[in-house]
Design an enzyme around this catalytic site. Sequence first.
Site, short mmCIF file in Angstrom:
data_model
loop_
_atom_site.label_atom_id
_atom_site.label_comp_id
_atom_site.label_asym_id
_atom_site.label_seq_id
_atom_site.Cartn_x
_atom_site.Cartn_y
_atom_site.Cartn_z
N LYS A 109 0.82 -1.22 0.00
CA LYS A 109 0.00 0.00 0.00
C LYS A 109 0.85 1.27 0.00
O LYS A 109 0.39 2.33 -0.42
CB LYS A 109 -0.97 -0.01 1.17
CG LYS A 109 -2.07 -1.05 0.96
CD LYS A 109 -3.10 -1.04 2.06
CE LYS A 109 -4.21 -2.03 1.75
NZ LYS A 109 -3.79 -3.45 1.90
C1 LIG Z 1 -4.33 -4.49 1.14
C2 LIG Z 1 -3.52 -5.72 1.00
C3 LIG Z 1 -3.85 -6.74 0.07
C4 LIG Z 1 -5.10 -6.69 -0.79
O1 LIG Z 1 -5.06 -5.68 -1.77
P1 LIG Z 1 -6.39 -5.20 -2.49
O2 LIG Z 1 -6.01 -4.07 -3.35
O3 LIG Z 1 -7.33 -4.79 -1.37
O4 LIG Z 1 -6.91 -6.37 -3.24
C5 LIG Z 1 -3.01 -7.83 -0.03
N1 LIG Z 1 -1.91 -7.95 0.74
C6 LIG Z 1 -1.56 -7.02 1.64
C7 LIG Z 1 -0.34 -7.22 2.48
C8 LIG Z 1 -2.33 -5.86 1.81
O5 LIG Z 1 -1.97 -4.93 2.72
#
Ligand SMILES: *Cc1c(COP(=O)(O)O)cnc(C)c1O
Length: 464
Positions: A109
């Site tokens: 993120k």
């Molecule tokens: C947020 C997150 C995901 C999922 O991503 P999306 O865009 O919500 O599908 C997967 N792995 C980690 C470590 C995350 O923080």
Amino acid sequence: MRYVSTRGGGEPASFSQAVMTGLARDGGLLLPESFPDISAELSSWVGLSYQELAFEIMRFYITDMPEEDLEDIINRSYSVFTHPDVTPVKDIGPINILELFHGPTLAFKDIALQFLGNLFEYFLSKSGEKLNIVAATSGDTGSAAIYGVRNRKGVRIFVLYPYGRVSPVQEMQMTSVTDDNVHNIALQGTFDDAQLIVKKLFGDLEYKDKFNLGAVNSINWARVLAQIVYYFYSALQVMEKSKSESVSFSVPTGNFGDIFAGYVAAQMGLPIKHLYLATNENDILSRFFNTGTYSIGEVVSTLSPSMDIQAASNFERWLYLRAGRDAAKLSAWMKTFSEKGHLEITPLETGEIDSLIKAGSANTDETLKTIRDFYNSSGYVLDPHSAVGVHVALNAGNDDSPVICLATAHPAKFPDAVDRATGKQGLATTPQIEALKDLPCRREILPNDTDTIADYIAKTIRNG
Ligand SMILES: *Cc1c(COP(=O)(O)O)cnc(C)c1O
């Protein structure tokens, strides 16, 4: 480039409007009017740095900012990553691992939220406005958002997390940030309580306008845009190295944001053979892509908490494209879903729901086994989210294109799962997390009550 709502309402928005609003006024999600076709440019992009490539891609979508400013924002956003390639690709036996966790909070993120934080600061400096971000988090989003806006001018952030219900690492990553514009609220309630309070604050339009509340949800188009870049970056490297004409990706999925960025990359002309959509036990999306039935279930807790989601907020964007950009059809689908908790889509002539997306899931045992087997055979330690994606890729049968698995978190963020899987202690560590233990902690513990939270936010804004 202009941005339209999936529900068809309102005037098209500019990029800056799309970034600052997040959700469209009619409750829909914003999407570019069309996707640029980059097939002709693609071969000239081989060998570009991550930042150079980001600029080439983003300039199609951001047409209301001078190019030098965009370059500067990109350079500042990715200079904080600890790996020179920003998102390096590692060739590990049968698959490639795309490491997306070299940002300040060690999860993917950061890639979008570092960029979004700089965009907020830039657009606010032009308009002279001040923005107060309010967000509920079950862990990863909160820390990545805090690191995205800490120290940025014109923006403040209030993060509500469930007190005692996030992992110690996740809590330390949030509460150790003591910049004046960062406010951690440890709510005496659950994540759902925190989310409900945030919803109520945004629903009170008078309060929302008075304090200029803003959001950092994964529905913000800028987050999707930032994530498109690493699909190109990794695909170009792997195609060059393997002399292949296409690649496939495996994507651990929760809110459908990350995989939707890959979907957009394919629409732009990146030769993607398959996108493997990988879910944990919360498998509404993988059931949908296998059957055409989208039906909501109960959220269960798993080893990969950032994917413990049932109603994926970005899924509406895929549905809109599947409806042939017919906003009336999409709106009718969303209405059916919200009334019945259930939606059926007719398969394509091939019998598939989508010819690009192949879906699968991994339960707790399969996730642990994947971490263990992968470590035993290669020495590489996967975090539980990334392991879900690797499991689905390895069980998908033969793919004649090289497969790139997205590693969305550093294993040190989830040491308990790694210890349990491998039977060894201390495999999943990193100095960044060790260092957190010595940092100060700043948080406000508050009761689960909307008025108390509203007053706390109002008072904090007035005082500073
Ligand atoms: C947020 C997150 C995901 C999922 O991503 P999306 O865009 O919500 O599908 C997967 N792995 C980690 C470590 C995350 O923080």
